[in-house]
Scaffold this active site. Structure first.
Site, mmCIF file in Angstrom:
data_model
loop_
_atom_site.group_PDB
_atom_site.id
_atom_site.type_symbol
_atom_site.label_atom_id
_atom_site.label_comp_id
_atom_site.label_asym_id
_atom_site.label_seq_id
_atom_site.Cartn_x
_atom_site.Cartn_y
_atom_site.Cartn_z
ATOM 1 N N ARG A 132 9.762 -29.606 -46.960
ATOM 2 C CA ARG A 132 10.084 -29.328 -45.562
ATOM 3 C C ARG A 132 11.237 -28.331 -45.455
ATOM 4 N NH1 ARG A 132 5.978 -31.725 -45.260
ATOM 5 N NH2 ARG A 132 5.462 -33.615 -44.109
ATOM 6 N N TYR A 181 -0.516 -34.361 -30.606
ATOM 7 C CA TYR A 181 0.713 -33.626 -30.275
ATOM 8 C C TYR A 181 0.495 -32.126 -30.470
ATOM 9 C CZ TYR A 181 5.705 -32.400 -31.374
ATOM 10 O OH TYR A 181 6.969 -31.857 -31.457
ATOM 11 N N ASN A 199 11.441 -28.839 -38.963
ATOM 12 C CA ASN A 199 11.963 -30.210 -38.773
ATOM 13 C C ASN A 199 13.448 -30.201 -38.401
ATOM 14 O OD1 ASN A 199 9.499 -30.446 -40.401
ATOM 15 N ND2 ASN A 199 10.039 -32.610 -40.512
HETATM 16 P P1 NAP Z 1 14.042 -36.583 -28.684
HETATM 17 O O1 NAP Z 1 15.367 -36.724 -29.323
HETATM 18 O O2 NAP Z 1 13.044 -37.673 -28.879
HETATM 19 O O3 NAP Z 1 14.255 -36.352 -27.139
HETATM 20 C C1 NAP Z 1 13.166 -36.298 -26.268
HETATM 21 C C2 NAP Z 1 13.677 -35.949 -24.909
HETATM 22 O O4 NAP Z 1 12.555 -35.891 -24.007
HETATM 23 C C3 NAP Z 1 14.629 -37.019 -24.337
HETATM 24 O O5 NAP Z 1 15.591 -36.381 -23.552
HETATM 25 C C4 NAP Z 1 13.701 -37.864 -23.487
HETATM 26 O O6 NAP Z 1 14.377 -38.547 -22.422
HETATM 27 C C5 NAP Z 1 12.781 -36.783 -22.934
HETATM 28 N N1 NAP Z 1 11.512 -37.320 -22.484
HETATM 29 C C6 NAP Z 1 10.566 -37.940 -23.218
HETATM 30 N N2 NAP Z 1 9.539 -38.332 -22.432
HETATM 31 C C7 NAP Z 1 9.848 -37.939 -21.165
HETATM 32 C C8 NAP Z 1 9.215 -38.062 -19.919
HETATM 33 N N3 NAP Z 1 8.032 -38.672 -19.781
HETATM 34 N N4 NAP Z 1 9.840 -37.549 -18.828
HETATM 35 C C9 NAP Z 1 11.034 -36.946 -18.943
HETATM 36 N N5 NAP Z 1 11.691 -36.793 -20.096
HETATM 37 C C10 NAP Z 1 11.105 -37.288 -21.205
HETATM 38 O O7 NAP Z 1 13.308 -35.263 -29.138
HETATM 39 P P2 NAP Z 1 13.905 -33.912 -29.746
HETATM 40 O O8 NAP Z 1 13.788 -34.037 -31.217
HETATM 41 O O9 NAP Z 1 15.202 -33.585 -29.105
HETATM 42 O O10 NAP Z 1 12.791 -32.867 -29.296
HETATM 43 C C11 NAP Z 1 13.041 -31.842 -28.348
HETATM 44 C C12 NAP Z 1 11.936 -30.831 -28.409
HETATM 45 O O11 NAP Z 1 11.912 -30.242 -29.692
HETATM 46 C C13 NAP Z 1 10.549 -31.427 -28.188
HETATM 47 O O12 NAP Z 1 9.800 -30.568 -27.370
HETATM 48 C C14 NAP Z 1 9.972 -31.505 -29.582
HETATM 49 O O13 NAP Z 1 8.570 -31.446 -29.550
HETATM 50 C C15 NAP Z 1 10.599 -30.300 -30.221
HETATM 51 N N6 NAP Z 1 10.685 -30.360 -31.696
HETATM 52 C C16 NAP Z 1 11.359 -31.379 -32.301
HETATM 53 C C17 NAP Z 1 11.401 -31.421 -33.680
HETATM 54 C C18 NAP Z 1 12.113 -32.513 -34.425
HETATM 55 O O14 NAP Z 1 12.043 -32.533 -35.676
HETATM 56 N N7 NAP Z 1 12.803 -33.430 -33.770
HETATM 57 C C19 NAP Z 1 10.798 -30.388 -34.434
HETATM 58 C C20 NAP Z 1 10.148 -29.354 -33.770
HETATM 59 C C21 NAP Z 1 10.099 -29.348 -32.388
HETATM 60 P P3 NAP Z 1 15.023 -40.018 -22.659
HETATM 61 O O15 NAP Z 1 16.237 -39.805 -23.499
HETATM 62 O O16 NAP Z 1 15.354 -40.486 -21.305
HETATM 63 O O17 NAP Z 1 13.964 -40.824 -23.358
HETATM 64 O O1 GFB Z 2 9.825 -36.107 -40.337
HETATM 65 P P1 GFB Z 2 8.520 -36.651 -40.697
HETATM 66 O O2 GFB Z 2 8.210 -38.032 -40.241
HETATM 67 O O3 GFB Z 2 7.335 -35.804 -40.160
HETATM 68 O O4 GFB Z 2 8.455 -36.593 -42.325
HETATM 69 P P2 GFB Z 2 6.516 -34.542 -40.664
HETATM 70 C C1 GFB Z 2 7.415 -37.170 -42.999
HETATM 71 C C2 GFB Z 2 7.565 -36.959 -44.495
HETATM 72 O O5 GFB Z 2 8.718 -37.673 -44.966
HETATM 73 C C3 GFB Z 2 6.375 -37.538 -45.242
HETATM 74 C C4 GFB Z 2 8.321 -38.734 -45.828
HETATM 75 O O6 GFB Z 2 6.162 -36.840 -46.447
HETATM 76 C C5 GFB Z 2 6.838 -38.958 -45.508
HETATM 77 O O7 GFB Z 2 6.155 -39.541 -46.596
HETATM 78 N N1 GFB Z 2 9.151 -39.930 -45.595
HETATM 79 C C6 GFB Z 2 9.782 -40.624 -46.564
HETATM 80 C C7 GFB Z 2 9.410 -40.515 -44.416
HETATM 81 N N2 GFB Z 2 10.411 -41.688 -46.043
HETATM 82 C C8 GFB Z 2 10.209 -41.641 -44.700
HETATM 83 C C9 GFB Z 2 10.631 -42.473 -43.623
HETATM 84 O O8 GFB Z 2 11.320 -43.478 -43.775
HETATM 85 N N3 GFB Z 2 10.225 -42.093 -42.371
HETATM 86 C C10 GFB Z 2 9.478 -40.980 -42.142
HETATM 87 N N4 GFB Z 2 9.152 -40.652 -40.886
HETATM 88 N N5 GFB Z 2 9.043 -40.192 -43.164
HETATM 89 C C11 GFB Z 2 6.352 -34.236 -38.160
HETATM 90 C C12 GFB Z 2 5.282 -34.438 -37.151
HETATM 91 O O9 GFB Z 2 5.732 -34.189 -39.367
HETATM 92 O O10 GFB Z 2 7.029 -33.023 -37.981
HETATM 93 C C13 GFB Z 2 5.814 -34.283 -35.829
HETATM 94 O O11 GFB Z 2 4.668 -35.690 -37.307
HETATM 95 C C14 GFB Z 2 7.056 -33.408 -35.661
HETATM 96 O O12 GFB Z 2 4.769 -33.789 -35.080
HETATM 97 C C15 GFB Z 2 7.845 -33.063 -36.927
HETATM 98 O O13 GFB Z 2 6.777 -32.277 -34.960
HETATM 99 C C16 GFB Z 2 8.638 -31.798 -36.845
HETATM 100 O O14 GFB Z 2 7.399 -33.426 -41.083
HETATM 101 O O15 GFB Z 2 5.494 -34.961 -41.647
#
Ligand code: NAP
Ligand code: GFB
Length: 323
Positions: free
Chosen positions: A218, A146, A175
């Site tokens: 985080r 990723y 996050n």
């Molecule tokens: P999300 O809730 O999983 O939503 C993902 C979105 O992308 C959904 O609308 C999904 O559509 C769409 N999508 C996935 N695969 C696709 C494909 N092949 N074609 C078209 N659409 C597709 O993710 P999010 O958390 O909102 O993330 C949004 C952005 O923020 C991403 O670029 C992610 O990398 C970035 N980001 C997220 C986090 C975080 O903690 N969540 C942190 C930093 C950056 P469907 O609903 O139809 O599946």
């Molecule tokens: O949000 P998360 O899955 O991703 O958090 P990252 C992981 C941290 O939360 C680790 C703890 O320290 C885990 O041990 N944790 C505790 C848990 N309980 C849970 C649980 O039930 N589920 C999960 N998922 N974690 C992500 C990246 O890293 O950061 C992605 O993998 C993404 O690329 C995101 O971009 C923003 O913060 O570690």
């Protein structure tokens, strides 16, 4: 005579419009007056077009002819999904990003704001991390697929600017969490997975199993705050270089502290830490000084309050939540 210059209508296409961040932007646009007069906003899901496919990407741009794009669509998941599927994360995201950026360019889109993530920074680094450090060393091993795909957005943005003068830029959130998150226990991010787990444990009278030691730290940003900031970036941020979107370093918390906020919000007792599971990256403390130079007074929602609102949303919307 016809001296009046008619401005082209603004059509903003939001890829990933059905996800956590997309829904937050939709909320700000539709319910907080985020939409300006003369603007049209289109929120896409993967049902409208699978953006891994170049033909479908082209067809959806042909249909909507956007002038601006907020590019959120990505294969996204928490730590444990990344660890299982690094290759899929790499391939899908490289294709999605290349299709969206190149198609935007071909259709004359004037501005694209894409989304990177603070997990793409080098693993071995000095803290706090800032925007200049993206390519300084390998990312954390748990999500290298990723991370490399996301890093290439930054490279492509600079190349589109250098070769064609395009204003394609990116934001770097830490996050994210909030309503409409993916609350799946196996694949979700930490807060959403733990909210679902706590809710289930309470219903079933079992302990809450937290993965890892609880010591990693985080910076969490509430999705509505991020939605407001991304709309600001679309309108006001003119740099090609990306900008970190995060709460301050002083607002970083341990996973254990976040768990305490969730169990308090859901009124639950009985937490166990499973230290046999990976902790992932111990920290990725990001510096929001650049954002603060632009927006010194932006009010971030306090974490405790945002977690409580997310827990309330999850309980009230359990039937439609992604679990
Ligand atoms: P999300 O809730 O999983 O939503 C993902 C979105 O992308 C959904 O609308 C999904 O559509 C769409 N999508 C996935 N695969 C696709 C494909 N092949 N074609 C078209 N659409 C597709 O993710 P999010 O958390 O909102 O993330 C949004 C952005 O923020 C991403 O670029 C992610 O990398 C970035 N980001 C997220 C986090 C975080 O903690 N969540 C942190 C930093 C950056 P469907 O609903 O139809 O599946
Ligand atoms: O949000 P998360 O899955 O991703 O958090 P990252 C992981 C941290 O939360 C680790 C703890 O320290 C885990 O041990 N944790 C505790 C848990 N309980 C849970 C649980 O039930 N589920 C999960 N998922 N974690 C992500 C990246 O890293 O950061 C992605 O993998 C993404 O690329 C995101 O971009 C923003 O913060 O570690």
């Amino acid at each position: 005579m016809g001296s009046e210059v008619k401005e082209a209508p603004i059509r903003v296409l939001v890829t990933g419009g059905s996800g956590l961040v997309g829904k937050a932007i939709e909320h700000v646009v539709q319910r907080e007056g985020g939409k300006l007069e003369g603007e049209e906003w289109i929120f896409l899901s993967s049902k409208d077009a699978n953006l891994v496919d170049a033909g479908q990407t082209r067809a959806v741009f042909e249909k909507y002819r956007p002038t601006h794009v907020i590019h959120l669509a990505a294969k996204v998941g928490g730590l444990y999904l990344h660890m299982r599927q690094n290759l899929q994360f790499l391939r899908d995201n490289i294709k999605i990003n290349d299709n969206v950026l190149q198609t935007a360019h071909e259709f004359g889109v004037t501005k694209v704001v894409s989304c990177l993530s603070s997990c793409i920074f080098p693993d071995e680094t000095t803290y706090p991390i800032n925007e200049t450090m993206i390519h300084d060393g390998p990312p954390h091993d748990s999500n290298f697929g990723y991370s490399h795909a996301k890093r290439m957005i930054d490279v492509q943005n600079r190349a589109y600017y250098r070769q064609y003068g395009r204003c394609y830029t990116a934001v770097i959130p830490t996050n994210v969490f909030g309503p409409y998150d993916n609350f799946n226990i196996e694949n979700g991010h930490v807060l959403s997975a733990l909210i679902n787990k706590t809710h289930k444990a309470k219903k079933e009278g079992t302990p809450l199993n937290v993965c890892g030691s609880g010591t990693p730290r985080r910076q969490f940003i509430y999705s509505l705050d991020l939605g407001r900031l991304i709309i600001w970036a679309l309108r006001k941020y003119k740099e090609i270089d990306p900008i970190i979107m995060s709460v301050g370093e002083e607002d970083e918390v341990s996973i254990k502290e976040a768990v305490e906020m969730i169990v308090a919000a859901l009124d639950f007792k009985g937490t166990i830490f499973d230290t046999t599971l990976s902790d992932g990256q111990l920290k990725k403390t990001a510096n929001n000084a650049k954002l603060r130079r632009y927006l010194p007074d932006f009010p971030f929602t306090p974490l405790k309050e945002a977690i409580r609102m997310t827990c309330d949303w999850f309980v009230e919307n359990y039937d439609i939540a992604r679990t």
